[in-house]
Design a protein around this motif. Sequence first.
Motif, PDB file in Angstrom:
ATOM      1  N   SER A 134      -3.679 -43.590  10.454  1.00 52.18           N
ATOM      2  CA  SER A 134      -2.917 -43.208   9.989  1.00 52.18           C
ATOM      3  C   SER A 134      -3.391 -42.333   8.977  1.00 52.18           C
ATOM      4  N   THR A 135      -3.213 -43.151   7.495  1.00 54.29           N
ATOM      5  CA  THR A 135      -3.131 -42.695   6.635  1.00 54.29           C
ATOM      6  C   THR A 135      -4.396 -41.743   5.944  1.00 54.29           C
ATOM      7  N   ILE A 136      -6.298 -41.982   6.151  1.00 48.81           N
ATOM      8  CA  ILE A 136      -6.452 -41.220   6.816  1.00 48.81           C
ATOM      9  C   ILE A 136      -6.210 -39.890   6.995  1.00 48.81           C
ATOM     10  N   ALA A 137      -5.787 -39.831   7.995  1.00 43.12           N
ATOM     11  CA  ALA A 137      -5.579 -38.794   8.561  1.00 43.12           C
ATOM     12  C   ALA A 137      -4.639 -37.779   8.436  1.00 43.12           C
ATOM     13  N   TYR A 138      -3.719 -38.851   7.137  1.00 39.76           N
ATOM     14  CA  TYR A 138      -2.964 -38.061   6.172  1.00 39.76           C
ATOM     15  C   TYR A 138      -2.659 -37.125   5.846  1.00 39.76           C
ATOM     16  N   VAL A 139      -3.707 -37.736   4.960  1.00 43.94           N
ATOM     17  CA  VAL A 139      -4.607 -37.447   3.599  1.00 43.94           C
ATOM     18  C   VAL A 139      -5.366 -35.350   4.298  1.00 43.94           C
ATOM     19  N   PHE A 140      -5.377 -35.988   5.871  1.00 39.61           N
ATOM     20  CA  PHE A 140      -6.380 -34.633   5.912  1.00 39.61           C
ATOM     21  C   PHE A 140      -5.948 -33.521   6.350  1.00 39.61           C
ATOM     22  N   LEU A 257      -0.535 -29.805  13.207  1.00 38.91           N
ATOM     23  CA  LEU A 257       0.430 -29.775  14.966  1.00 38.91           C
ATOM     24  C   LEU A 257      -0.992 -31.116  15.127  1.00 38.91           C
ATOM     25  N   GLY A 258      -2.580 -30.738  15.731  1.00 38.79           N
ATOM     26  CA  GLY A 258      -3.176 -31.938  15.967  1.00 38.79           C
ATOM     27  C   GLY A 258      -3.236 -32.590  15.361  1.00 38.79           C
ATOM     28  N   VAL A 259      -3.402 -33.042  13.552  1.00 38.37           N
ATOM     29  CA  VAL A 259      -3.636 -33.911  12.814  1.00 38.37           C
ATOM     30  C   VAL A 259      -2.607 -34.605  12.918  1.00 38.37           C
ATOM     31  N   ALA A 260      -1.198 -34.090  12.522  1.00 37.60           N
ATOM     32  CA  ALA A 260       0.034 -34.737  13.481  1.00 37.60           C
ATOM     33  C   ALA A 260       0.236 -35.675  14.349  1.00 37.60           C
ATOM     34  N   ILE A 261      -0.740 -34.921  15.559  1.00 41.07           N
ATOM     35  CA  ILE A 261      -0.766 -35.547  16.478  1.00 41.07           C
ATOM     36  C   ILE A 261      -1.266 -37.434  16.415  1.00 41.07           C
ATOM     37  N   ALA A 262      -2.227 -36.660  16.057  1.00 45.46           N
ATOM     38  CA  ALA A 262      -3.724 -37.730  15.735  1.00 45.46           C
ATOM     39  C   ALA A 262      -2.859 -39.178  14.645  1.00 45.46           C
ATOM     40  N   THR A 263      -2.677 -38.382  13.882  1.00 48.24           N
ATOM     41  CA  THR A 263      -2.347 -39.353  13.170  1.00 48.24           C
ATOM     42  C   THR A 263      -0.886 -40.720  13.858  1.00 48.24           C
ATOM     43  N   GLY A 270      -6.748 -45.950  19.350  1.00 53.51           N
ATOM     44  CA  GLY A 270      -7.704 -46.293  18.625  1.00 53.51           C
ATOM     45  C   GLY A 270      -8.725 -45.054  18.246  1.00 53.51           C
ATOM     46  N   PRO A 271      -9.869 -45.011  17.423  1.00 52.44           N
ATOM     47  CA  PRO A 271     -10.419 -43.565  16.885  1.00 52.44           C
ATOM     48  C   PRO A 271     -11.088 -43.104  17.991  1.00 52.44           C
ATOM     49  N   TYR A 272     -12.041 -43.907  18.919  1.00 55.77           N
ATOM     50  CA  TYR A 272     -12.408 -43.102  19.948  1.00 55.77           C
ATOM     51  C   TYR A 272     -12.147 -42.429  20.416  1.00 55.77           C
ATOM     52  N   GLY A 307      -7.651 -24.761  17.117  1.00 53.31           N
ATOM     53  CA  GLY A 307      -6.797 -25.093  16.049  1.00 53.31           C
ATOM     54  C   GLY A 307      -6.129 -26.725  16.410  1.00 53.31           C
ATOM     55  N   LEU A 308      -5.666 -26.691  17.675  1.00 51.94           N
ATOM     56  CA  LEU A 308      -5.463 -28.220  17.599  1.00 51.94           C
ATOM     57  C   LEU A 308      -6.121 -29.368  17.525  1.00 51.94           C
ATOM     58  N   GLY A 309      -8.145 -28.466  17.799  1.00 50.36           N
ATOM     59  CA  GLY A 309      -9.255 -29.627  17.656  1.00 50.36           C
ATOM     60  C   GLY A 309      -9.898 -29.793  15.964  1.00 50.36           C
ATOM     61  N   PHE A 310      -9.781 -28.112  15.599  1.00 53.00           N
ATOM     62  CA  PHE A 310     -10.269 -28.398  14.355  1.00 53.00           C
ATOM     63  C   PHE A 310     -10.459 -29.236  13.429  1.00 53.00           C
ATOM     64  N   ALA A 311      -9.338 -29.624  11.968  1.00 47.12           N
ATOM     65  CA  ALA A 311      -9.173 -30.926  11.353  1.00 47.12           C
ATOM     66  C   ALA A 311      -9.251 -32.330  11.898  1.00 47.12           C
ATOM     67  N   SER A 312      -8.711 -32.249  13.184  1.00 45.98           N
ATOM     68  CA  SER A 312      -7.742 -33.457  13.594  1.00 45.98           C
ATOM     69  C   SER A 312      -9.349 -34.412  14.097  1.00 45.98           C
ATOM     70  N   THR A 313     -10.173 -33.184  14.190  1.00 47.46           N
ATOM     71  CA  THR A 313     -11.826 -33.887  15.303  1.00 47.46           C
ATOM     72  C   THR A 313     -12.084 -34.508  13.688  1.00 47.46           C
ATOM     73  N   ASN A 314     -12.488 -33.684  12.820  1.00 44.65           N
ATOM     74  CA  ASN A 314     -12.772 -34.029  10.961  1.00 44.65           C
ATOM     75  C   ASN A 314     -12.422 -35.439  10.320  1.00 44.65           C
ATOM     76  N   SER A 315     -10.781 -35.462  10.841  1.00 48.69           N
ATOM     77  CA  SER A 315      -9.860 -36.386  10.226  1.00 48.69           C
ATOM     78  C   SER A 315     -10.529 -38.280  11.240  1.00 48.69           C
ATOM     79  N   MET A 316     -10.983 -37.433  12.094  1.00 49.92           N
ATOM     80  CA  MET A 316     -11.463 -39.199  13.286  1.00 49.92           C
ATOM     81  C   MET A 316     -12.669 -39.494  12.992  1.00 49.92           C
TER      82      MET A 316
END
Length: 389
Positions: A134-140, A257-263, A270-272, A307-316
């Motif tokens: 969650s911290t790595i996702a937050y940084v992203f 919003l996508g990264v916030a949800i992913a976090t 799980g990341p998968y 947009g929901l997927g663009f940053a969250s996919t890279n965070s994952m």
Amino acid sequence: MENAAAAGRFAPTALMLGNVVTGCSVLAPAGMLPELASGLDISIRTAGLLITFGAITLCIGSPLTAWLTSRIERRTLLTATLAVLALGNIASALAPDYTSLLVIRLVMLAVGALYTPQAAGTAALIVPAEKRGSTIAYVFLGWSLAAAVGLPLITFIASRYGWRAAYAEVGVLGCLSFVLLALRLPAGLKGTPVDLKTWADVGRSRIIVLLLAITMLQMSGQFVVFTFMGPLLKTLTDAGPDAIGLVFGLYGLCGFLGVAIATRIVDTWGPYKTSVLFTSLLLTGVAGWALTSGNFAAMAAAVAIWGLGFASTNSMQQVRLVTAAPALAPATVSLNTSVLYIGQAVGSAIGGALFGRELPHASGFVAAGFVAVALAIVVLTRPRAAVQV
């Protein structure tokens, strides 16, 4: 002691804001291609090469600088990198011509390639193992903010005050971020040194190679369209600067919003599973852009889903790489960033070729093809062991 604890507590936020500066530095030309083209007396496609050549520099610089700087204390390394990004953007605002601007950008990004992978690796050092994902996702989130706030602001300023003012804005933000990181990141942090054996171990890991391929395909697909999103919207829907800025803002806001949800869900799902969800959203959005081409409202809605997927996919992707081989994280995270920029270079080059040949409708379908292959590989990397990666 209390001050030191406070500094450490806000360190992830300081790292995240550094990614805002990095994201704005990398993405800035995409938000002001028409202004760069008219101000420097070049074509829009030539202005787009600022992104293509910058991405090539970043993809080479990321693993190389990870190797050369892996023994340097992290606060010193990251603050120095932000200082170069700040000064590089200020110098860009003063560039007399296109060649000078390109050279300044390449030098700035050769050093700036350090920041994102090293920030992710540093985030993993300052939190307990159970909070690492969650911290790595937050940084992203910083990259999402760069797209949600930075890019529309760049578009707004460039359309009214010129591209030089937009670069100056990013430079000032870089100076502020430099100060905050120097104050908040604990001193004495060092990661695992990267040596030649580390790269060999990475190359022998099938899961890591597949994860890196996913990153490249995801980014290639997106940048076929994203690099020229403004001119494409103008060509396909006759959108003006404010409407284009609105779409950029929608893209970034939904990315945030996508990264916030992913976090929120990654530590439970799980990341998968999280990666499958957001890559599917990414494909839905890019395909929606292609299928609704010419209708501004529908294309904007597709960009929101994208947009929901663009940053969250890279965070994952970052989380999966760190989880798959924690000892190799300094190398794999930097390589992931490197192939991300390879994807940007490939995508922006293809997008430029299609735009130059006046094939704006084809861009979306080519982009969707790349992302569809990425999703197929994500499914192939479903973990068989009890621990998900």
